[in-house]
Design a protein around this motif. Sequence first.
Motif, PDB file in Angstrom:
ATOM      1  N   ASP A  67       0.519  -1.162  -0.020  1.00 51.56           N
ATOM      2  CA  ASP A  67      -0.172   0.088   0.129  1.00 51.56           C
ATOM      3  C   ASP A  67       0.977   1.262  -0.032  1.00 51.56           C
ATOM      4  OD1 ASP A  67      -2.426  -1.542   0.071  1.00 51.56           O
ATOM      5  OD2 ASP A  67      -2.073  -1.742   2.245  1.00 51.56           O
ATOM      6  N   TYR A  68       2.338   1.402   0.277  1.00 53.38           N
ATOM      7  CA  TYR A  68       3.298   2.219   0.155  1.00 53.38           C
ATOM      8  C   TYR A  68       2.995   3.225  -1.148  1.00 53.38           C
ATOM      9  CZ  TYR A  68       7.185   4.982   1.578  1.00 53.38           C
ATOM     10  OH  TYR A  68       7.964   5.938   1.752  1.00 53.38           O
ATOM     11  N   GLU A  69       2.879   4.445  -0.999  1.00 47.84           N
ATOM     12  CA  GLU A  69       2.362   5.208  -2.305  1.00 47.84           C
ATOM     13  C   GLU A  69       4.005   5.326  -3.079  1.00 47.84           C
ATOM     14  OE1 GLU A  69       1.260   8.798  -0.516  1.00 47.84           O
ATOM     15  OE2 GLU A  69       3.147   9.457   0.238  1.00 47.84           O
ATOM     16  N   ASN A  77       4.736   0.808  -7.898  1.00 51.03           N
ATOM     17  CA  ASN A  77       5.083   1.354  -9.358  1.00 51.03           C
ATOM     18  C   ASN A  77       5.064   0.208 -10.137  1.00 51.03           C
ATOM     19  OD1 ASN A  77       5.919   3.877  -8.215  1.00 51.03           O
ATOM     20  ND2 ASN A  77       8.101   2.983  -7.678  1.00 51.03           N
ATOM     21  N   LEU A  78       5.241  -0.733  -9.810  1.00 49.10           N
ATOM     22  CA  LEU A  78       5.340  -2.195 -10.772  1.00 49.10           C
ATOM     23  C   LEU A  78       3.966  -2.350 -11.173  1.00 49.10           C
ATOM     24  CD1 LEU A  78       8.012  -4.494  -9.218  1.00 49.10           C
ATOM     25  CD2 LEU A  78       8.115  -3.351 -11.283  1.00 49.10           C
ATOM     26  N   SER A  79       3.048  -2.248 -10.298  1.00 49.93           N
ATOM     27  CA  SER A  79       1.455  -2.561 -10.675  1.00 49.93           C
ATOM     28  C   SER A  79       0.879  -1.389 -11.640  1.00 49.93           C
ATOM     29  CB  SER A  79       0.743  -2.105  -9.316  1.00 49.93           C
ATOM     30  OG  SER A  79       1.264  -3.640  -8.412  1.00 49.93           O
ATOM     31  N   SER A  80       1.364  -0.156 -11.401  1.00 52.98           N
ATOM     32  CA  SER A  80       1.222   0.765 -12.181  1.00 52.98           C
ATOM     33  C   SER A  80       1.618   0.515 -13.596  1.00 52.98           C
ATOM     34  CB  SER A  80       1.811   2.202 -11.997  1.00 52.98           C
ATOM     35  OG  SER A  80       1.042   2.669 -10.847  1.00 52.98           O
ATOM     36  N   ALA A 108      -2.120  -0.428  -7.753  1.00 54.33           N
ATOM     37  CA  ALA A 108      -1.366   0.594  -8.642  1.00 54.33           C
ATOM     38  C   ALA A 108      -1.454   2.007  -7.982  1.00 54.33           C
ATOM     39  CB  ALA A 108      -1.657   0.526  -9.893  1.00 54.33           C
ATOM     40  N   GLU A 109      -2.720   2.150  -6.806  1.00 55.59           N
ATOM     41  CA  GLU A 109      -2.983   3.364  -6.255  1.00 55.59           C
ATOM     42  C   GLU A 109      -2.030   3.574  -5.175  1.00 55.59           C
ATOM     43  OE1 GLU A 109      -7.003   2.652  -4.963  1.00 55.59           O
ATOM     44  OE2 GLU A 109      -7.919   2.806  -6.908  1.00 55.59           O
ATOM     45  N   GLY A 110      -1.568   2.758  -4.405  1.00 53.36           N
ATOM     46  CA  GLY A 110      -0.670   2.968  -3.231  1.00 53.36           C
ATOM     47  C   GLY A 110      -0.951   4.206  -2.622  1.00 53.36           C
ATOM     48  N   VAL A 158      -1.327   7.733   7.119  1.00 55.60           N
ATOM     49  CA  VAL A 158      -1.074   6.416   7.244  1.00 55.60           C
ATOM     50  C   VAL A 158      -2.439   5.460   7.065  1.00 55.60           C
ATOM     51  CG1 VAL A 158      -0.469   4.736   9.288  1.00 55.60           C
ATOM     52  CG2 VAL A 158       0.217   7.321   8.977  1.00 55.60           C
ATOM     53  N   LYS A 159      -2.228   4.454   6.412  1.00 52.78           N
ATOM     54  CA  LYS A 159      -3.261   3.451   6.281  1.00 52.78           C
ATOM     55  C   LYS A 159      -2.771   2.168   6.489  1.00 52.78           C
ATOM     56  CE  LYS A 159      -5.352   6.533   3.487  1.00 52.78           C
ATOM     57  NZ  LYS A 159      -5.675   6.902   2.225  1.00 52.78           N
TER      58      LYS A 159
END
Length: 147
Positions: free
Chosen positions: A22-24, A30-33, A70-72, A82-83
């Motif tokens: 979940d880290y932005e 980055n890879l998911s995007s 990809a949203e991170g 913080v999530k």
Amino acid sequence: MEKSEVIQKLSVCGLDCSRCADYENGEIRNLSSKLSELLNGYERLAKMKAENAPIFNGYPEFIKILSHFAEGTCGGCRSDNVKCPLDCQAKICRVERSIDFCFECDEFPCDKQFQGKLRERWIERNNRMKEIGVENFLIEQSKMPRY
């Protein structure tokens, strides 16, 4: 690697925020995007492939999960965004006690932080950081699976 860089990646409790799904600013985001971009328009082909490979019937759900990664949206435990799903006292202690990591606190290990296996892992991580230093701990963690 300098301590300030480590502080941006590691949470107060010792988890590696930078490798969280979940880290932005993380690699998973980055890879998911990138994968989302590469698969743009693949839906039509996935439908055709589903005739011979039924696993492709699940492609729409895969895309939903990939989009989530990809949203991170988490800025990490030291941010205002913080999530993290963990109920963590360390985020509060960091501010109240002006510490970077739990092991730096005179009360470590306190009774406020975690229970059961999670508590054991928290103590192990912090003892390891204290033993080898936070910079070496981050390097060591980067060679291990995150989940």
